[in-house]
Scaffold this motif. Structure first.
Motif, PDB file in Angstrom:
ATOM      1  N   ALA A 127       0.791  -1.234   0.000  1.00 39.89           N
ATOM      2  CA  ALA A 127       0.000   0.000   0.000  1.00 39.89           C
ATOM      3  C   ALA A 127       0.822   1.281   0.000  1.00 39.89           C
ATOM      4  O   ALA A 127       0.269   2.361  -0.212  1.00 39.89           O
ATOM      5  CB  ALA A 127      -0.933  -0.013   1.207  1.00 39.89           C
ATOM      6  N   TYR A 128       2.122   1.193   0.268  1.00 38.81           N
ATOM      7  CA  TYR A 128       2.931   2.393   0.535  1.00 38.81           C
ATOM      8  C   TYR A 128       3.998   2.592  -0.544  1.00 38.81           C
ATOM      9  O   TYR A 128       4.299   1.691  -1.321  1.00 38.81           O
ATOM     10  CB  TYR A 128       3.635   2.261   1.896  1.00 38.81           C
ATOM     11  CG  TYR A 128       2.674   2.147   3.051  1.00 38.81           C
ATOM     12  CD1 TYR A 128       2.321   3.270   3.796  1.00 38.81           C
ATOM     13  CD2 TYR A 128       2.108   0.924   3.387  1.00 38.81           C
ATOM     14  CE1 TYR A 128       1.431   3.170   4.854  1.00 38.81           C
ATOM     15  CE2 TYR A 128       1.206   0.812   4.440  1.00 38.81           C
ATOM     16  CZ  TYR A 128       0.872   1.944   5.176  1.00 38.81           C
ATOM     17  OH  TYR A 128      -0.012   1.838   6.223  1.00 38.81           O
ATOM     18  N   ARG A 138      -2.830   3.590  -8.152  1.00 35.89           N
ATOM     19  CA  ARG A 138      -2.132   4.452  -7.194  1.00 35.89           C
ATOM     20  C   ARG A 138      -2.060   3.810  -5.807  1.00 35.89           C
ATOM     21  O   ARG A 138      -2.847   2.935  -5.459  1.00 35.89           O
ATOM     22  CB  ARG A 138      -2.812   5.821  -7.112  1.00 35.89           C
ATOM     23  CG  ARG A 138      -4.194   5.828  -6.469  1.00 35.89           C
ATOM     24  CD  ARG A 138      -4.654   7.267  -6.212  1.00 35.89           C
ATOM     25  NE  ARG A 138      -6.053   7.354  -5.835  1.00 35.89           N
ATOM     26  CZ  ARG A 138      -6.517   7.261  -4.580  1.00 35.89           C
ATOM     27  NH1 ARG A 138      -5.686   7.024  -3.571  1.00 35.89           N
ATOM     28  NH2 ARG A 138      -7.805   7.365  -4.334  1.00 35.89           N
ATOM     29  N   ARG A 139      -1.136   4.334  -4.991  1.00 35.60           N
ATOM     30  CA  ARG A 139      -0.977   3.854  -3.607  1.00 35.60           C
ATOM     31  C   ARG A 139      -2.292   4.062  -2.849  1.00 35.60           C
ATOM     32  O   ARG A 139      -3.018   5.029  -3.106  1.00 35.60           O
ATOM     33  CB  ARG A 139       0.161   4.617  -2.935  1.00 35.60           C
ATOM     34  CG  ARG A 139      -0.060   6.114  -2.866  1.00 35.60           C
ATOM     35  CD  ARG A 139       1.210   6.873  -2.530  1.00 35.60           C
ATOM     36  NE  ARG A 139       2.049   7.026  -3.701  1.00 35.60           N
ATOM     37  CZ  ARG A 139       2.640   8.179  -4.065  1.00 35.60           C
ATOM     38  NH1 ARG A 139       2.524   9.251  -3.316  1.00 35.60           N
ATOM     39  NH2 ARG A 139       3.372   8.250  -5.134  1.00 35.60           N
ATOM     40  N   TYR A 140      -2.565   3.176  -1.921  1.00 35.85           N
ATOM     41  CA  TYR A 140      -3.892   3.204  -1.293  1.00 35.85           C
ATOM     42  C   TYR A 140      -3.852   3.128   0.232  1.00 35.85           C
ATOM     43  O   TYR A 140      -4.878   2.901   0.868  1.00 35.85           O
ATOM     44  CB  TYR A 140      -4.761   2.062  -1.856  1.00 35.85           C
ATOM     45  CG  TYR A 140      -4.109   0.697  -1.774  1.00 35.85           C
ATOM     46  CD1 TYR A 140      -3.422   0.171  -2.854  1.00 35.85           C
ATOM     47  CD2 TYR A 140      -4.157  -0.055  -0.600  1.00 35.85           C
ATOM     48  CE1 TYR A 140      -2.803  -1.072  -2.779  1.00 35.85           C
ATOM     49  CE2 TYR A 140      -3.551  -1.289  -0.519  1.00 35.85           C
ATOM     50  CZ  TYR A 140      -2.881  -1.796  -1.613  1.00 35.85           C
ATOM     51  OH  TYR A 140      -2.270  -3.031  -1.538  1.00 35.85           O
ATOM     52  N   TYR A 141      -2.682   3.333   0.842  1.00 36.13           N
ATOM     53  CA  TYR A 141      -2.581   3.274   2.309  1.00 36.13           C
ATOM     54  C   TYR A 141      -3.565   4.234   2.974  1.00 36.13           C
ATOM     55  O   TYR A 141      -3.981   4.007   4.117  1.00 36.13           O
ATOM     56  CB  TYR A 141      -1.142   3.615   2.750  1.00 36.13           C
ATOM     57  CG  TYR A 141      -0.826   5.066   2.521  1.00 36.13           C
ATOM     58  CD1 TYR A 141      -1.005   5.999   3.527  1.00 36.13           C
ATOM     59  CD2 TYR A 141      -0.425   5.523   1.267  1.00 36.13           C
ATOM     60  CE1 TYR A 141      -0.786   7.347   3.300  1.00 36.13           C
ATOM     61  CE2 TYR A 141      -0.207   6.857   1.031  1.00 36.13           C
ATOM     62  CZ  TYR A 141      -0.401   7.760   2.050  1.00 36.13           C
ATOM     63  OH  TYR A 141      -0.210   9.096   1.815  1.00 36.13           O
ATOM     64  N   ALA A 198       8.842   9.286   1.794  1.00 32.41           N
ATOM     65  CA  ALA A 198       7.399   9.028   1.659  1.00 32.41           C
ATOM     66  C   ALA A 198       6.952   7.836   2.500  1.00 32.41           C
ATOM     67  O   ALA A 198       5.840   7.839   3.029  1.00 32.41           O
ATOM     68  CB  ALA A 198       7.033   8.797   0.196  1.00 32.41           C
ATOM     69  N   TYR A 199       7.802   6.827   2.636  1.00 28.61           N
ATOM     70  CA  TYR A 199       7.395   5.616   3.380  1.00 28.61           C
ATOM     71  C   TYR A 199       7.041   5.985   4.821  1.00 28.61           C
ATOM     72  O   TYR A 199       5.951   5.681   5.301  1.00 28.61           O
ATOM     73  CB  TYR A 199       8.543   4.605   3.319  1.00 28.61           C
ATOM     74  CG  TYR A 199       8.239   3.224   3.863  1.00 28.61           C
ATOM     75  CD1 TYR A 199       7.477   2.315   3.138  1.00 28.61           C
ATOM     76  CD2 TYR A 199       8.761   2.803   5.092  1.00 28.61           C
ATOM     77  CE1 TYR A 199       7.226   1.030   3.614  1.00 28.61           C
ATOM     78  CE2 TYR A 199       8.518   1.522   5.577  1.00 28.61           C
ATOM     79  CZ  TYR A 199       7.754   0.634   4.835  1.00 28.61           C
ATOM     80  OH  TYR A 199       7.512  -0.637   5.312  1.00 28.61           O
ATOM     81  N   PRO A 232      -4.185  12.019  -2.504  1.00 24.79           N
ATOM     82  CA  PRO A 232      -3.896  10.883  -3.384  1.00 24.79           C
ATOM     83  C   PRO A 232      -2.545  11.054  -4.064  1.00 24.79           C
ATOM     84  O   PRO A 232      -2.136  12.172  -4.367  1.00 24.79           O
ATOM     85  CB  PRO A 232      -5.025  10.952  -4.417  1.00 24.79           C
ATOM     86  CG  PRO A 232      -5.423  12.390  -4.459  1.00 24.79           C
ATOM     87  CD  PRO A 232      -5.177  12.947  -3.085  1.00 24.79           C
ATOM     88  N   GLY A 233      -1.885   9.960  -4.310  1.00 18.55           N
ATOM     89  CA  GLY A 233      -0.655  10.017  -5.098  1.00 18.55           C
ATOM     90  C   GLY A 233      -1.017  10.118  -6.567  1.00 18.55           C
ATOM     91  O   GLY A 233      -2.183   9.974  -6.937  1.00 18.55           O
TER      92      GLY A 233
END
Ligand SMILES: CC1=C(CCC(=O)O)c2cc3nc(cc4[nH]c(cc5[nH]c(cc1n2)c(C)c5CCC(=O)O)c(CCC(=O)O)c4C)C(CCC(=O)O)=C3C
Ligand SMILES: [Fe+2]
Length: 373
Positions: A114-115, A148-151, A202-203, A343-344
């Motif tokens: 997710a990340y 896209r990432r979804y965390y 970002a992580y 959102p990314g």
């Protein structure tokens, strides 16, 4: 439901061994060219052997895929769903070869990670390139659009919040309101975090953002504010290379040595927010190792559930698919998120989650060869 321009959905995961004979070849696949110390491999291999050589991850993915196919069908989306792994059967390159044979032209790609970071995002984009390349060349391969990432998607976050609340309820009443929430994720080298996302860090930033959202929601629903920390598990690599800290076990030691007014405490909920299902890291590093540490220290601990096959998380895949399909058709798309980071981008910028040691070509980035035509 309009899913054009897509004619397939590709589900991509890590893969894991299914039986004892698989363990060593699986670890060889994972560690190809990565310089992981032999002792660490023996140790991790033992965690698999202790469970009959079977990782929990493939069965979890099978169950998720069944739920996903059901969810799509229920919502009138008639799209084939393919599954390919980075490190074990079904291998991504075999799956992409099958997609080519089936005449698939363009697929949305959902990865079980997710990340943002090299390990959790860019490496999957390298794997997509390699799979297309190996199965007959990137030219003529299906266009692969990693979602896209979804965390910070509400459908991922909601089940995690419910899980933390349930674990708090499961603690003895006298320690419940004073319990700390330990948000746990996979450690990575600090240099990998330095390069995570387009601007770096970002992580960690994404985990801190979503942890704050979850802690706020828990506070609102319980009427009690719980202190929280972001901690790490599953450190690997050579000892002289810095990885993200503190390790969950070290952090428990530290909490045990402190008075309650200084944040020490007698109860914690460990929330594995960095994992989408109960991977080996969760069942070994948390449920076995960290639980034993907590018990030795006299800390009451619970491990909260991962999003797993929760229908809201399953529906997140559909939401991301429809969002991206609309965006690729040039229509306005609602991009649902919680927290402060938003959102990314759909396409990762060039150099996103760059890894000095790898530098393999990728798909699904702004500089993808599939987008240049
Ligand atoms: C960020 C991250 C995720 C989350 C994102 C995602 O889900 O992708 C993840 C997932 C997973 N990692 C897994 C297994 C392993 N990871 C290893 C090694 C490593 N992981 C790293 C990072 C991550 N890993 C890193 C920086 C290394 C060092 C070597 C390298 O730079 O590659 C090793 C080698 C031994 C060791 O070093 O521990 C193994 C066996 C499994 C399967 C578990 C199961 O069977 O249930 C899963 C889901
Ligand atoms: Fe890993």
């Amino acid at each position: 439901m309009d899913v054009s321009p897509y004619d397939a959905l590709l589900f991509v995961s890590f893969g894991g061994p299914e039986k004892s004979e698989d363990v060593v070849p699986f670890l060889e696949n994972v560690t190809r060219g990565r310089g992981i110390p032999r002792e660490r491999l023996v140790e991790v291999g033992q965690h698999y052997f202790d469970r009959g050589g079977k990782s929990p991850i493939n069965d979890q993915n099978r169950a998720f895929l069944a739920a996903l196919r059901g969810d799509l069908a229920e919502h009138g989306i008639d799209l084939p769903v393919y599954w390919g792994n980075r490190n074990w059967d079904p291998y991504l390159s075999d799956t992409v070869a099958q997609m080519r044979a089936d005449g698939i032209e363009r697929a949305a790609v959902f990865a079980t990670s997710a990340y943002s970071s090299y390990s959790s995002c860019r490496q999957y984009r390298e794997n997509l390139f390699e799979a297309c390349d190996k199965s007959g060349g990137v030219e003529g391969a299906p266009v692969l659009d990693k979602l896209r990432r979804y965390y910070n998607h509400p459908g991922f976050v909601a089940p995690v919040v419910d899980g933390v609340l349930a674990s708090l309820e499961d603690l003895p009443e006298d320690v419940r309101d004073g319990a700390r929430i330990l948000f746990v994720t996979h450690s990575i080298p600090t240099s990998m975090n330095d390069n995570a996302g387009p601007e770096g860090n970002a992580y960690v930033a994404q985990h801190l953002d979503v942890a704050a959202v979850i802690a706020d929601e828990v506070a609102q629903r319980r009427g009690v504010t719980h202190e929280w920390d972001l901690v790490y598990c599953s450190r690997s690599g050579a000892p002289h290379i810095p990885w993200l800290e503190p390790d969950v076990n070290d952090h428990l030691e530290e909490l045990a040595g402190k008075a309650p007014e200084d944040g020490g405490g007698s109860a914690v909920v460990m929330c594995p927010v960095g994992f989408v299902s109960d991977h080996m890291e969760v069942v070994y590093d948390l449920d076995t190792e960290a639980m034993a540490t907590a018990e030795r220290l006299g800390i009451e601990a619970r491990r909260s559930p991962t999003a797993g096959e929760d229908p809201r998380f399953v529906a997140t895949v559909r939401d991301l698919l429809l969002e991206r399909a609309a965006a690729e058709r040039g229509e306005a798309a609602e991009r649902r998120t919680v927290g402060d980071l938003g959102p990314g981008p759909d396409r990762c910028p060039a150099g996103c989650c760059f890894n000095q040691r790898s530098q393999l070509p990728t798909l699904s980035g702004e500089d993808s060869p599939q987008y240049s035509g």
